[in-house]
Design an enzyme around this catalytic site. Structure first.
Site, short mmCIF file in Angstrom:
data_model
loop_
_atom_site.label_atom_id
_atom_site.label_comp_id
_atom_site.label_asym_id
_atom_site.label_seq_id
_atom_site.Cartn_x
_atom_site.Cartn_y
_atom_site.Cartn_z
N THR A 61 0.83 -1.20 0.00
CA THR A 61 0.00 0.00 0.00
C THR A 61 0.87 1.25 0.00
OG1 THR A 61 -1.96 1.05 0.95
CG2 THR A 61 -0.44 0.02 2.52
N LYS A 65 3.26 1.43 -3.85
CA LYS A 65 2.59 0.73 -4.95
C LYS A 65 3.31 0.90 -6.29
CE LYS A 65 -2.14 0.77 -3.11
NZ LYS A 65 -3.53 1.15 -3.36
N ASP A 100 -6.93 -3.48 -6.86
CA ASP A 100 -7.81 -2.33 -6.64
C ASP A 100 -8.76 -2.18 -7.84
OD1 ASP A 100 -6.78 -1.52 -4.17
OD2 ASP A 100 -5.25 -0.26 -5.08
N ALA A 124 -7.64 11.36 -9.91
CA ALA A 124 -6.64 10.85 -10.86
C ALA A 124 -5.36 10.47 -10.13
CB ALA A 124 -6.37 11.89 -11.95
N GLY A 126 -3.70 7.30 -7.40
CA GLY A 126 -3.54 5.85 -7.55
C GLY A 126 -4.88 5.14 -7.74
N ARG A 147 -9.23 17.69 -9.97
CA ARG A 147 -8.89 19.07 -9.62
C ARG A 147 -7.72 19.56 -10.48
NH1 ARG A 147 -6.90 19.85 -3.52
NH2 ARG A 147 -5.34 18.39 -4.32
N VAL A 149 -6.20 19.26 -13.76
CA VAL A 149 -6.73 18.70 -15.01
C VAL A 149 -5.67 17.93 -15.80
CG1 VAL A 149 -6.40 20.81 -16.38
CG2 VAL A 149 -8.23 19.21 -16.98
N ALA A 209 -14.83 5.35 -3.08
CA ALA A 209 -13.66 4.57 -2.64
C ALA A 209 -13.31 4.86 -1.18
CB ALA A 209 -12.46 4.85 -3.53
P1 NAP Z 1 -3.86 9.93 -4.11
O1 NAP Z 1 -3.03 9.15 -5.09
O2 NAP Z 1 -3.18 10.77 -3.12
O3 NAP Z 1 -4.88 10.84 -4.98
C1 NAP Z 1 -5.71 11.76 -4.32
C2 NAP Z 1 -6.75 12.30 -5.31
O4 NAP Z 1 -7.66 13.13 -4.57
C3 NAP Z 1 -6.18 13.17 -6.43
O5 NAP Z 1 -6.95 13.01 -7.58
C4 NAP Z 1 -6.37 14.60 -5.85
O6 NAP Z 1 -6.46 15.60 -6.84
C5 NAP Z 1 -7.72 14.43 -5.18
N1 NAP Z 1 -7.97 15.43 -4.13
C6 NAP Z 1 -7.36 15.53 -2.92
N2 NAP Z 1 -7.87 16.56 -2.22
C7 NAP Z 1 -8.80 17.16 -3.02
C8 NAP Z 1 -9.68 18.26 -2.86
N3 NAP Z 1 -9.71 18.97 -1.73
N4 NAP Z 1 -10.52 18.55 -3.87
C9 NAP Z 1 -10.52 17.82 -5.01
N5 NAP Z 1 -9.71 16.75 -5.23
C10 NAP Z 1 -8.87 16.42 -4.23
O7 NAP Z 1 -4.80 8.95 -3.29
P2 NAP Z 1 -5.38 7.51 -3.74
O8 NAP Z 1 -4.44 6.45 -3.32
O9 NAP Z 1 -5.80 7.59 -5.15
O10 NAP Z 1 -6.66 7.37 -2.78
C11 NAP Z 1 -7.81 8.18 -2.97
C12 NAP Z 1 -8.91 7.71 -2.02
O11 NAP Z 1 -9.28 6.37 -2.36
C13 NAP Z 1 -8.47 7.67 -0.54
O12 NAP Z 1 -9.54 8.10 0.26
C14 NAP Z 1 -8.19 6.19 -0.29
O13 NAP Z 1 -8.40 5.83 1.07
C15 NAP Z 1 -9.24 5.56 -1.19
N6 NAP Z 1 -8.91 4.18 -1.58
C16 NAP Z 1 -9.80 3.23 -1.27
C17 NAP Z 1 -9.56 1.91 -1.63
C18 NAP Z 1 -10.56 0.86 -1.26
O14 NAP Z 1 -10.25 -0.32 -1.37
N7 NAP Z 1 -11.78 1.25 -0.87
C19 NAP Z 1 -8.39 1.57 -2.34
C20 NAP Z 1 -7.49 2.59 -2.67
C21 NAP Z 1 -7.77 3.91 -2.28
P3 NAP Z 1 -5.13 16.36 -7.40
O15 NAP Z 1 -4.56 15.42 -8.42
O16 NAP Z 1 -5.63 17.61 -7.96
O17 NAP Z 1 -4.21 16.55 -6.20
#
Ligand code: NAP
Length: 268
Positions: A61, A65, A100, A124, A126, A147, A149, A209
């Site tokens: 994790t 990753k 995932d 956009a 992980g 956010r 683009v 998610a």
């Molecule tokens: P990440 O790589 O850090 O990406 C975060 C994303 O959220 C980016 O697209 C970011 O946009 C956006 N973001 C953050 N703050 C924002 C705001 N205030 N307004 C608009 N957009 C915002 O994180 P990740 O690993 O993809 O995880 C994202 C979520 O999915 C987390 O909550 C995680 O716990 C969840 N998740 C769940 C599972 C599951 O099995 N249920 C698996 C994986 C992840 P920018 O690109 O503009 O920064």
């Protein structure tokens, strides 16, 4: 005894150990699931160490990753996504998978049946990358909204039938969509939502998610609009179920895994 593990940091609140250990108990397996917190620069070395020590499988994790790709043979899906969350040691060789993507699609199918039409994926990072590739492979046309683009365009470029947009496109895209996924961290331990409630409608299936809390503001708004809702606990469950399948080849005890995970999610 079989030993499975998870590398990540921070790791102390991981929900994977009780979920996997419930599976071992249900199948009467002599196995343990152990968490490790290597230095953020040591993901690849941790996978090599796991192989050397003879671990039977490893979950990966944040923040490892992507970096573990240097030392695993990724399967085609993980290679396209550019991230691995599950490593199986096949004849001693570490093979990387991304469950995932498959977990999100299975969670949606579980609740909505066959998937078709247009999906809007918000986020956009992980999770957004994995879910976009998973939904495109399931035959949906995908609009990625983010956010930043530029990142939305990069993720859309991973598949044939996808386009990238800024957040201002939500108002035109969501009313036409059949599936909406929140793959941002917006809503995690807060009452914020990434999608204004006025865009939601009864023909949508909405997956969030985010799993802390399980009922996010987005899912509560979606339910009020008559949409089908799928919480992040289902995606978490099915990514674990798929990892278990890769490691053991056995039929996973999905109900036992789900009950253990739900107990932990509702406690926290
Ligand atoms: P990440 O790589 O850090 O990406 C975060 C994303 O959220 C980016 O697209 C970011 O946009 C956006 N973001 C953050 N703050 C924002 C705001 N205030 N307004 C608009 N957009 C915002 O994180 P990740 O690993 O993809 O995880 C994202 C979520 O999915 C987390 O909550 C995680 O716990 C969840 N998740 C769940 C599972 C599951 O099995 N249920 C698996 C994986 C992840 P920018 O690109 O503009 O920064």
């Amino acid at each position: 005894m079989d030993v499975y593990g998870l590398i990540g940091t921070p790791i102390e609140h991981s929900l994977s150990p009780p979920m996997h250990e419930a599976a071992y108990e249900a199948l009467d397996m002599d196995a343990r699931y152990v968490t490790f917190e290597p230095d953020p620069s040591d993901g690849a070395r941790a996978v090599e160490a796991a192989a050397t020590l003879g671990l039977d499988g490893l979950n990966v994790t944040i923040p490892f990753k992507e970096s573990v790709l240097d030392v695993v043979d990724p399967d085609p899906l993980a290679e396209r996504i550019g991230a691995v969350n599950t490593v199986a040691f096949e004849d001693g060789r570490p093979v990387g998978y991304n469950t995932d993507a498959t977990g999100a699609v299975r969670a949606l199918r579980d609740h909505a049946g066959a998937l078709s039409g247009n999906a809007v994926v918000v986020g956009a990072g992980g999770a957004g990358r994995a879910i976009t590739v998973g939904l495109a492979d399931a035959g949906l046309s995908v609009d990625v909204v983010n956010r930043t683009v530029e990142r939305a365009h990069e993720v859309a470029a991973l598949v044939d039938d996808a386009r990238g947009h800024g957040l201002d496109a939500l108002g035109s895209l969501v009313p036409e969509a059949s599936v909406l996924v929140n793959a941002t961290s917006v809503g995690m331990e807060s009452s914020e939502t990434p999608v204004p409630a006025k865009h939601l409608h009864a023909d949508l299936t909405v997956l969030d998610a985010v799993y802390q809390p399980l009922e996010t503001q987005l899912l509560s708004d979606a339910a009020a609009a008559g949409a089908t809702t799928v919480d992040g606990g289902w995606m978490l469950l099915y990514q674990g179920v798929a990892a278990f399948e890769h490691w053991t080849g056995a039929d996973p005890p999905v109900d036992a895994m789900r009950q253990a995970l739900r107990a932990d999610l509702t406690e926290n």
